[in-house]
Design a protein around this motif. Structure first.
Motif, short mmCIF file in Angstrom:
data_model
loop_
_atom_site.label_atom_id
_atom_site.label_comp_id
_atom_site.label_asym_id
_atom_site.label_seq_id
_atom_site.Cartn_x
_atom_site.Cartn_y
_atom_site.Cartn_z
N UNK A 96 0.83 -1.20 0.00
CA UNK A 96 0.00 0.00 0.00
C UNK A 96 0.86 1.25 0.00
N UNK A 97 1.98 1.20 0.72
CA UNK A 97 2.90 2.34 0.75
C UNK A 97 3.51 2.58 -0.64
N UNK A 98 3.86 1.49 -1.32
CA UNK A 98 4.43 1.61 -2.66
C UNK A 98 3.40 2.21 -3.62
N UNK A 99 2.16 1.71 -3.54
CA UNK A 99 1.09 2.24 -4.38
C UNK A 99 0.85 3.73 -4.11
N UNK A 100 0.87 4.10 -2.84
CA UNK A 100 0.64 5.49 -2.46
C UNK A 100 1.74 6.40 -3.00
N UNK A 101 2.99 5.93 -2.93
CA UNK A 101 4.11 6.72 -3.46
C UNK A 101 3.98 6.92 -4.97
N UNK A 102 3.54 5.87 -5.66
CA UNK A 102 3.36 5.97 -7.11
C UNK A 102 2.23 6.94 -7.45
N UNK A 103 1.15 6.88 -6.70
CA UNK A 103 0.03 7.79 -6.94
C UNK A 103 0.46 9.23 -6.72
N UNK A 104 1.21 9.48 -5.65
CA UNK A 104 1.67 10.83 -5.35
C UNK A 104 2.62 11.34 -6.44
N UNK A 105 3.47 10.43 -6.93
CA UNK A 105 4.40 10.81 -8.00
C UNK A 105 3.64 11.17 -9.28
N UNK A 106 2.59 10.41 -9.58
CA UNK A 106 1.77 10.69 -10.77
C UNK A 106 1.04 12.03 -10.63
N UNK A 107 0.52 12.29 -9.43
CA UNK A 107 -0.17 13.56 -9.19
C UNK A 107 0.79 14.73 -9.33
N UNK A 108 1.99 14.56 -8.80
CA UNK A 108 3.00 15.63 -8.89
C UNK A 108 3.37 15.90 -10.34
N UNK A 109 3.51 14.81 -11.12
CA UNK A 109 3.86 14.96 -12.53
C UNK A 109 2.73 15.65 -13.29
N UNK A 110 1.49 15.34 -12.93
CA UNK A 110 0.34 15.96 -13.59
C UNK A 110 0.28 17.46 -13.30
N UNK A 111 0.53 17.83 -12.05
CA UNK A 111 0.54 19.24 -11.67
C UNK A 111 1.65 19.98 -12.42
N UNK A 112 2.83 19.33 -12.52
CA UNK A 112 3.95 19.95 -13.22
C UNK A 112 3.64 20.16 -14.70
N UNK A 113 3.01 19.15 -15.32
CA UNK A 113 2.64 19.27 -16.73
C UNK A 113 1.63 20.40 -16.96
#
Length: 220
Positions: A36-53
């Protein structure tokens, strides 16, 4: 000698296999909390990338745009961390060749702002940068010049270079996020030839210096 080489290759393969087995075993033995921690880190990374884009898109990244004045150039270099500026003339046919490649890369590399500026509309900037060859691309990071791509010399010294070749060259200057192999130019991989171009280490700028030696401020 052949037996020794075979043994070395076999040992290397065994090491890789052991590492893969250890990683598979680690993943198999993870509990639900760890997964669950791994999944959460991936979700946060995707959200951060989306905001950056979204931020890049709001600053005009993702498209290849033409500037109307020198002032626009200075403003963009203050707004965007990475900028590639094509200094061109309408009467120079190689500028049109470059345009088609840059348009493709602008859509692919959102992290970099791609622009073009007619040198006849920018006499002050052209003189300040010492631009004497058309086309020339200025590579700007954090408001400072980090190098130039002058003509097509670094792109195989031909008119029919590939978009991947230009992408590789920009990657060598770290002005885009390049995920390929920097050791060998793409067009050389296709022909099986080796590169003797100085770009592999550091490319020459318009003044004959290495990229890192060019550090002019883009401040008005």
């Amino acid at each position: 000698m052949e037996n020794m080489l075979e043994n070395q290759l076999m040992q290397a393969a065994q090491v890789v296999e052991q590492q893969l087995d250890a990683e598979i075993n680690r993943l198999d033995n993870m509990d639900e909390d760890e997964l669950e921690k791994i999944r959460e880190r991936r979700v946060q990374a995707m959200k951060k990338a989306q905001v950056q884009n979204q931020e890049w898109a709001s600053n005009g990244h993702g498209i290849y745009s033409e500037l109307s004045s020198e002032k626009d150039f200075f403003d963009i270099c203050k707004q965007s961390k990475n900028v590639v500026c094509h200094f061109y003339k309408n009467t120079t046919f190689r500028c049109k060749i470059l345009d088609s490649h840059i348009s493709t890369l602008a859509q692919k590399h959102m992290e970099t702002k791609f622009i073009k500026l007619d040198v006849e509309k920018a006499p002050f900037l052209t003189q300040r940068l010492g631009i004497r060859v058309i086309p020339t691309m200025g590579l700007i990071r954090d408001g400072k010049t980090k190098g130039y791509i002058v003509g097509f010399t670094d792109l195989g010294n031909c008119d029919d270079f590939s978009t991947e070749m230009l992408e590789w060259r920009l990657g060598c200057s770290e002005i885009i996020n390049y995920k390929g192999d920097l050791a060998t130019p793409p067009d050389n991989r296709k022909t099986g030839t080796s590169s003797t171009n100085a770009v592999g280490s550091k490319s020459k700028t318009i003044r004959g210096h290495d990229d890192d030696d060019s550090d002019s401020d883009f401040e008005e």
